[in-house]
Design a protein around this motif. Sequence first.
Motif, mmCIF file in Angstrom:
data_model
loop_
_atom_site.group_PDB
_atom_site.id
_atom_site.type_symbol
_atom_site.label_atom_id
_atom_site.label_comp_id
_atom_site.label_asym_id
_atom_site.label_seq_id
_atom_site.Cartn_x
_atom_site.Cartn_y
_atom_site.Cartn_z
ATOM 1 N N LEU A 1 -16.634 8.121 0.288
ATOM 2 C CA LEU A 1 -16.733 9.577 0.171
ATOM 3 C C LEU A 1 -15.414 10.117 -0.380
ATOM 4 O O LEU A 1 -15.402 11.023 -1.213
ATOM 5 N N GLU A 2 -14.291 9.578 0.080
ATOM 6 C CA GLU A 2 -12.996 9.764 -0.580
ATOM 7 C C GLU A 2 -12.865 8.648 -1.608
ATOM 8 O O GLU A 2 -12.785 7.466 -1.245
ATOM 9 N N GLU B 1 -14.543 19.375 3.821
ATOM 10 C CA GLU B 1 -14.430 20.229 2.639
ATOM 11 C C GLU B 1 -15.819 20.676 2.176
ATOM 12 O O GLU B 1 -16.034 21.845 1.849
ATOM 13 N N VAL B 2 -16.752 19.735 2.156
ATOM 14 C CA VAL B 2 -18.121 20.075 1.754
ATOM 15 C C VAL B 2 -18.754 21.029 2.759
ATOM 16 O O VAL B 2 -19.390 22.031 2.385
ATOM 17 N N LEU B 3 -18.586 20.754 4.044
ATOM 18 C CA LEU B 3 -19.188 21.598 5.077
ATOM 19 C C LEU B 3 -18.595 23.005 5.039
ATOM 20 O O LEU B 3 -19.331 24.002 5.174
ATOM 21 N N THR C 1 -3.665 16.097 8.407
ATOM 22 C CA THR C 1 -3.989 16.943 9.555
ATOM 23 C C THR C 1 -4.016 18.413 9.161
ATOM 24 O O THR C 1 -4.857 19.190 9.643
ATOM 25 N N TYR C 2 -3.090 18.820 8.286
ATOM 26 C CA TYR C 2 -3.042 20.223 7.854
ATOM 27 C C TYR C 2 -4.376 20.680 7.251
ATOM 28 O O TYR C 2 -4.945 21.699 7.653
ATOM 29 N N ALA C 3 -4.856 19.933 6.264
ATOM 30 C CA ALA C 3 -6.063 20.357 5.549
ATOM 31 C C ALA C 3 -7.297 20.247 6.427
ATOM 32 O O ALA C 3 -8.205 21.084 6.352
ATOM 33 N N ILE C 4 -7.355 19.209 7.258
ATOM 34 C CA ILE C 4 -8.497 19.052 8.157
ATOM 35 C C ILE C 4 -8.566 20.216 9.133
ATOM 36 O O ILE C 4 -9.631 20.833 9.330
ATOM 37 N N ALA C 5 -7.425 20.551 9.740
ATOM 38 C CA ALA C 5 -7.399 21.697 10.653
ATOM 39 C C ALA C 5 -7.789 22.979 9.913
ATOM 40 O O ALA C 5 -8.522 23.828 10.449
ATOM 41 N N GLY C 6 -7.320 23.113 8.671
ATOM 42 C CA GLY C 6 -7.674 24.290 7.885
ATOM 43 C C GLY C 6 -9.174 24.435 7.702
ATOM 44 O O GLY C 6 -9.742 25.526 7.868
ATOM 45 N N LEU D 1 -14.427 26.947 9.299
ATOM 46 C CA LEU D 1 -15.758 26.824 9.876
ATOM 47 C C LEU D 1 -15.882 27.541 11.222
ATOM 48 O O LEU D 1 -16.974 27.590 11.794
ATOM 49 N N GLY D 2 -14.785 28.077 11.718
ATOM 50 C CA GLY D 2 -14.826 28.805 12.981
ATOM 51 C C GLY D 2 -15.089 27.936 14.187
ATOM 52 O O GLY D 2 -15.654 28.399 15.188
ATOM 53 N N LEU D 3 -14.658 26.679 14.100
ATOM 54 C CA LEU D 3 -14.945 25.739 15.177
ATOM 55 C C LEU D 3 -13.966 25.914 16.338
ATOM 56 O O LEU D 3 -12.768 26.095 16.127
#
Length: 291
Positions: free
Chosen positions: A58-59, A77-79, A136-141, A146-148
């Motif tokens: 996927l990556e 990113e897709v979600l 971690t930065y981009a994942i948290a972003g 997504l408002g999780l």
Amino acid sequence: MSTSTSIDLEAARRFVYDDARLLERHRLAVRLDGAPPARVLDALRPYRNDDGGWGHALEPDLRGPDSQVSGALSALEVLAELGTAADPEVTTLARETADWLGGVALPDGRVPHVLPTAAGYPAAPWMVPNDDGFLTYAIAGHLWELGLDHPWLDAATAWCWKQLDGEHSVDGYTVMFAIHFLDAVPEPDRVATAVERLRPALREDGTISVSGGEDDEKLRPLLLSPQPGAPSRALFPERLIADELDRLGREQLDDGGWDFDYLHWSPGQTVDARGLATLGALKALRAHGRI
């Protein structure tokens, strides 16, 4: 916004359908044609593993089947692109991805760049097992987008702020992902201060060099700050963004697609990453009213 650069949208569409993965074809159809978001989820789901993580290239720079942090980033990113209103499964997949990330996270909250399970499979030279936490930065972003509400997101956000409030790396991708975090986390005053602290990392032309990359490899303003109106736009004059959009339009190739400027290390990676580059170019141009 007017432009002096003509984009051949139909050629770009043909390139995606000719050369890109099914996932990018459906993402394009949702973005340009209003296709059902469920089709994107149908194409995304096969990259998911039973452990709740994501793999199977996927990556594109990691070609192995096992779940990897970069695969989770790509999935989120897709979600985030679809948004939680698109389909209830978006929230479910995001939460289960966060559960998996919490399971591989280090004690301080960050997630490793590459897990040991990548060893032995084809991968880009920089994709070797290591504990660097810059993803971690981009994942948290994306999880903030997504408002999780999730315990690991709390830990990851705390780690991100600790890095940004102290001495931090100014390498290209670290800064880019930090900017993506700052554009998503809902703390405007703190964000504005952190954005300004990143300004010295930028060259005069708004780019950031990539250490260890190709000759003069750099990240350009539209990769660093892709969304109009984002907090990070304080770093880039409006005229610079307009010039970058003109440049991006001129970089459409004769086959209708766009290329990427980092190492083309395998045929499979090149095909997959060119599809993503083309989708990214179209997304940026559309967000700024160029198509």
